[in-house]
Write a protein that holds these residues in place. Sequence first.
Motif, PDB file in Angstrom:
ATOM      1  N   MET A   1       0.947  -1.109   0.048  1.00 57.28           N
ATOM      2  CA  MET A   1       0.174   0.025   0.027  1.00 57.28           C
ATOM      3  C   MET A   1       0.918   1.181   0.038  1.00 57.28           C
ATOM      4  N   LEU A   2       0.625   2.247  -1.018  1.00 58.22           N
ATOM      5  CA  LEU A   2       1.318   3.234  -0.937  1.00 58.22           C
ATOM      6  C   LEU A   2       0.304   4.341  -0.666  1.00 58.22           C
ATOM      7  N   ALA A   3       0.665   5.519   0.420  1.00 58.28           N
ATOM      8  CA  ALA A   3      -0.523   6.404   0.712  1.00 58.28           C
ATOM      9  C   ALA A   3       0.007   7.838   1.084  1.00 58.28           C
ATOM     10  N   ASN A   4      -0.916   8.714   0.624  1.00 56.04           N
ATOM     11  CA  ASN A   4      -0.844  10.140   1.178  1.00 56.04           C
ATOM     12  C   ASN A   4      -1.859  10.139   2.436  1.00 56.04           C
ATOM     13  N   LEU A   5      -1.150  10.406   3.483  1.00 52.92           N
ATOM     14  CA  LEU A   5      -1.778  10.257   4.672  1.00 52.92           C
ATOM     15  C   LEU A   5      -2.781  11.309   4.928  1.00 52.92           C
ATOM     16  N   PRO A   6      -3.841  11.182   5.840  1.00 48.22           N
ATOM     17  CA  PRO A   6      -4.893  12.237   6.428  1.00 48.22           C
ATOM     18  C   PRO A   6      -3.968  13.343   7.004  1.00 48.22           C
ATOM     19  N   TRP A   7      -4.128  14.486   6.879  1.00 49.06           N
ATOM     20  CA  TRP A   7      -3.348  15.608   7.630  1.00 49.06           C
ATOM     21  C   TRP A   7      -4.450  16.933   7.645  1.00 49.06           C
ATOM     22  N   ARG A   8      -4.796  17.105   9.106  1.00 46.53           N
ATOM     23  CA  ARG A   8      -5.717  18.291   9.184  1.00 46.53           C
ATOM     24  C   ARG A   8      -5.373  18.721  10.809  1.00 46.53           C
ATOM     25  N   ARG A   9      -5.605  20.225  10.586  1.00 50.15           N
ATOM     26  CA  ARG A   9      -5.495  20.696  11.971  1.00 50.15           C
ATOM     27  C   ARG A   9      -6.664  21.746  12.051  1.00 50.15           C
ATOM     28  N   GLY A  10      -7.436  21.467  12.987  1.00 47.99           N
ATOM     29  CA  GLY A  10      -8.571  22.425  13.057  1.00 47.99           C
ATOM     30  C   GLY A  10      -9.421  22.327  11.695  1.00 47.99           C
ATOM     31  N   LYS A  11      -9.685  23.897  11.371  1.00 47.68           N
ATOM     32  CA  LYS A  11     -10.085  23.922   9.942  1.00 47.68           C
ATOM     33  C   LYS A  11      -9.378  23.807   8.910  1.00 47.68           C
TER      34      LYS A  11
ATOM     35  N   TYR B   1      -6.663  22.191   6.111  1.00 47.01           N
ATOM     36  CA  TYR B   1      -6.498  20.879   5.414  1.00 47.01           C
ATOM     37  C   TYR B   1      -4.843  20.936   4.765  1.00 47.01           C
ATOM     38  N   GLY B   2      -4.493  19.839   5.024  1.00 47.75           N
ATOM     39  CA  GLY B   2      -3.080  19.622   4.206  1.00 47.75           C
ATOM     40  C   GLY B   2      -2.844  19.380   3.063  1.00 47.75           C
ATOM     41  N   ILE B   3      -1.812  19.965   2.218  1.00 47.21           N
ATOM     42  CA  ILE B   3      -1.414  19.934   1.064  1.00 47.21           C
ATOM     43  C   ILE B   3      -0.141  19.259   1.115  1.00 47.21           C
ATOM     44  N   ARG B   4       0.088  17.974   0.628  1.00 53.87           N
ATOM     45  CA  ARG B   4       1.558  17.273   0.713  1.00 53.87           C
ATOM     46  C   ARG B   4       1.898  16.940  -0.454  1.00 53.87           C
ATOM     47  N   ALA B   5       1.690  15.426  -0.657  1.00 57.28           N
ATOM     48  CA  ALA B   5       2.259  14.717  -1.732  1.00 57.28           C
ATOM     49  C   ALA B   5       1.939  15.502  -3.200  1.00 57.28           C
ATOM     50  N   GLY B   6       3.070  15.675  -3.911  1.00 58.41           N
ATOM     51  CA  GLY B   6       2.689  16.500  -5.212  1.00 58.41           C
ATOM     52  C   GLY B   6       3.119  17.832  -5.080  1.00 58.41           C
ATOM     53  N   SER B   7       3.325  18.254  -3.904  1.00 60.63           N
ATOM     54  CA  SER B   7       3.497  19.828  -3.803  1.00 60.63           C
ATOM     55  C   SER B   7       4.962  19.740  -3.346  1.00 60.63           C
ATOM     56  N   ARG B   8       5.603  20.842  -4.061  1.00 61.29           N
ATOM     57  CA  ARG B   8       7.112  21.087  -3.588  1.00 61.29           C
ATOM     58  C   ARG B   8       6.722  22.176  -2.501  1.00 61.29           C
TER      59      ARG B   8
ATOM     60  N   PHE C   1       4.833  10.990  -7.326  1.00 63.34           N
ATOM     61  CA  PHE C   1       5.978   9.913  -6.980  1.00 63.34           C
ATOM     62  C   PHE C   1       5.240   8.712  -6.433  1.00 63.34           C
ATOM     63  N   LEU C   2       4.448   8.844  -5.508  1.00 62.98           N
ATOM     64  CA  LEU C   2       3.559   7.682  -5.400  1.00 62.98           C
ATOM     65  C   LEU C   2       2.809   7.109  -6.380  1.00 62.98           C
ATOM     66  N   ALA C   3       2.243   7.570  -7.475  1.00 62.93           N
ATOM     67  CA  ALA C   3       1.703   7.207  -8.396  1.00 62.93           C
ATOM     68  C   ALA C   3       2.468   6.422  -9.347  1.00 62.93           C
TER      69      ALA C   3
ATOM     70  N   GLY D   1      -4.966  -5.089   3.778  1.00 61.96           N
ATOM     71  CA  GLY D   1      -4.270  -5.743   4.610  1.00 61.96           C
ATOM     72  C   GLY D   1      -2.696  -5.827   3.894  1.00 61.96           C
ATOM     73  N   PRO D   2      -2.109  -4.938   3.853  1.00 58.46           N
ATOM     74  CA  PRO D   2      -0.701  -4.848   3.314  1.00 58.46           C
ATOM     75  C   PRO D   2       0.523  -5.315   3.869  1.00 58.46           C
ATOM     76  N   GLU D   3       1.429  -6.007   3.149  1.00 55.51           N
ATOM     77  CA  GLU D   3       2.391  -6.569   3.679  1.00 55.51           C
ATOM     78  C   GLU D   3       3.452  -5.411   3.613  1.00 55.51           C
ATOM     79  N   ALA D   4       3.401  -4.399   2.812  1.00 56.38           N
ATOM     80  CA  ALA D   4       4.408  -3.409   2.833  1.00 56.38           C
ATOM     81  C   ALA D   4       3.572  -2.017   2.564  1.00 56.38           C
ATOM     82  N   ILE D   5       4.147  -1.149   3.406  1.00 55.81           N
ATOM     83  CA  ILE D   5       3.293   0.117   3.414  1.00 55.81           C
ATOM     84  C   ILE D   5       4.445   1.259   3.003  1.00 55.81           C
ATOM     85  N   LEU D   6       4.158   2.184   2.142  1.00 55.76           N
ATOM     86  CA  LEU D   6       5.075   3.175   1.946  1.00 55.76           C
ATOM     87  C   LEU D   6       4.292   4.485   2.026  1.00 55.76           C
ATOM     88  N   VAL D   7       4.564   5.406   2.921  1.00 48.48           N
ATOM     89  CA  VAL D   7       4.139   6.697   2.948  1.00 48.48           C
ATOM     90  C   VAL D   7       4.912   7.907   2.582  1.00 48.48           C
ATOM     91  N   GLU D   8       4.329   9.049   2.032  1.00 49.89           N
ATOM     92  CA  GLU D   8       5.199   9.983   1.452  1.00 49.89           C
ATOM     93  C   GLU D   8       5.030  11.248   2.711  1.00 49.89           C
TER      94      GLU D   8
END
Length: 484
Positions: free
Chosen positions: A1-11, A13-20, A42-44, A80-87
């Motif tokens: 499984m490759l994942a762009n994880l949840p990322w929030r703080r109050g109102k 909303y995070g902008i992560r994977a794909g953003s320089r 990169f994940l895709a 049920g991943p055997e390997a997990i990669l998160v950015e």
Amino acid sequence: MLANLPWRRGKLYGIRAGSRWPFMMEPEPGRKIPGYMPFPFFLAYAAALLEKNGFEVKLVDALAEGMTDGEFMLSAESFGPEAILVETSTPSINNDLLWAKKLKDKFPKSMLCLSGPHATVFAAELLAENDFLDAVFRGEYEHSFLAACRAAERKEGFSGIGGMAYRENGRIIVNQRVELFEDLDSMPWPLRSQLPMLNYNDSFSGLPSPNVQVWASRGCPFGCVFCNWPSTMYGGKNYRTRNPVDVANEVEWLVKTYGFKAFYFDDDTFNIGKERITALCAEIKGKNLGVPWAAMARADTSDLETLKAMREAGLYAIKFGVESGCQDIVDRSGKGLNLEKVRENVRNAKRLGIKTHLTFTFGLPGETEGTIRETVKFAKALDPDSAQFSIVTPFPGTPYFKELDEKGLIVSRNWDDYDGANRAVIRTENLSDTALVSMLRYAEREWYRHQLFSRLMKKPLRSLINGIKKPDYALLFLKKLFRR
């Protein structure tokens, strides 16, 4: 499984994977996610490469999906991943480590791995401080992660896998960085079938939505001291391009498969190499797609002839990274950009009917209140269709982070603060961190006022008001305009 994880703080909303330049922003009124959402390239690409080599892959972009924490975990459990990669990224790393621990607790036998710019710089430290991590991948990780999955499947060691840091018999081993692969055309197109493709969006200067983001190249041959990906993901001034025919074929497939109304070349620097760009434009033009497009570019690597070829192929809008309206500041940033060339090509673009978006950042070497005012004046004089102002964020691994650190000008080591859209983590020799934030707000107010009055000069007030379709957007506009 490759994942762009949840990322929030109050109102926010995070902008992560794909953003320089990862940061946080509020969703637009009536939307579950922000109006701007970059594609996780990169994940895709890594997912596509794994799938091509026979691995069963799950690709999850929790941010683009607007997933709750529970929805994301249920998605992982169903696979049920055997390997997990998160950015990861610098401003999200604390959030990302909390999520990584949750995933390891849920899947204790899985190989849990981190990637991304922050992980690239602090690979050994992250492994030493977080015993639930199994590996970290530095830089471009598509081929390295594939090699690691193959080795794990065969129960082999990881000693020959470039760019990988891992544990072996209690020791942390950091392999040499992997050499960048030169043949971009050998890569499969990014895996998009598992992603919410209509949720990705970069509609600057009115580019129609839904639009799709594509890479025609990787890297940049220039030397901006603050630029994140060249320093971390690519290891320097490396620039590689794809075959124009393959790029045009991918664009055609995307438009016809998903019905996108526009496409955007989100390259580090798109418009390098006149022959290549004109060849790509000829390929796009020959497809007769009938949709507009846009590109991330430099203002000094195209001439009028090239811009004409791009316009004839459907170019609707172009982003130019300018950074400052003061030539001395630009020179000291390592950008190597002539502001007279910026003026010339903004004029050329306007003459050809190409909309322009300019980006500026405050806090570069030598910055003062006077140079920021000069930048705002410069932006208003150029009068682009849209502009972006920010505070420079010196991400770890960049030359500017090192320079500021050595001078004692870093004011925060809390990685949560490394969000140049909302705060400053540096001071300059002339400006405090609070002064930088104050000047950012000044620039935003001046720009919104300029937009209002310049548009009033071009169309009657009634037409301007009627053009704002939703009351929420009108209120947001006025709040920004008169913010103190």
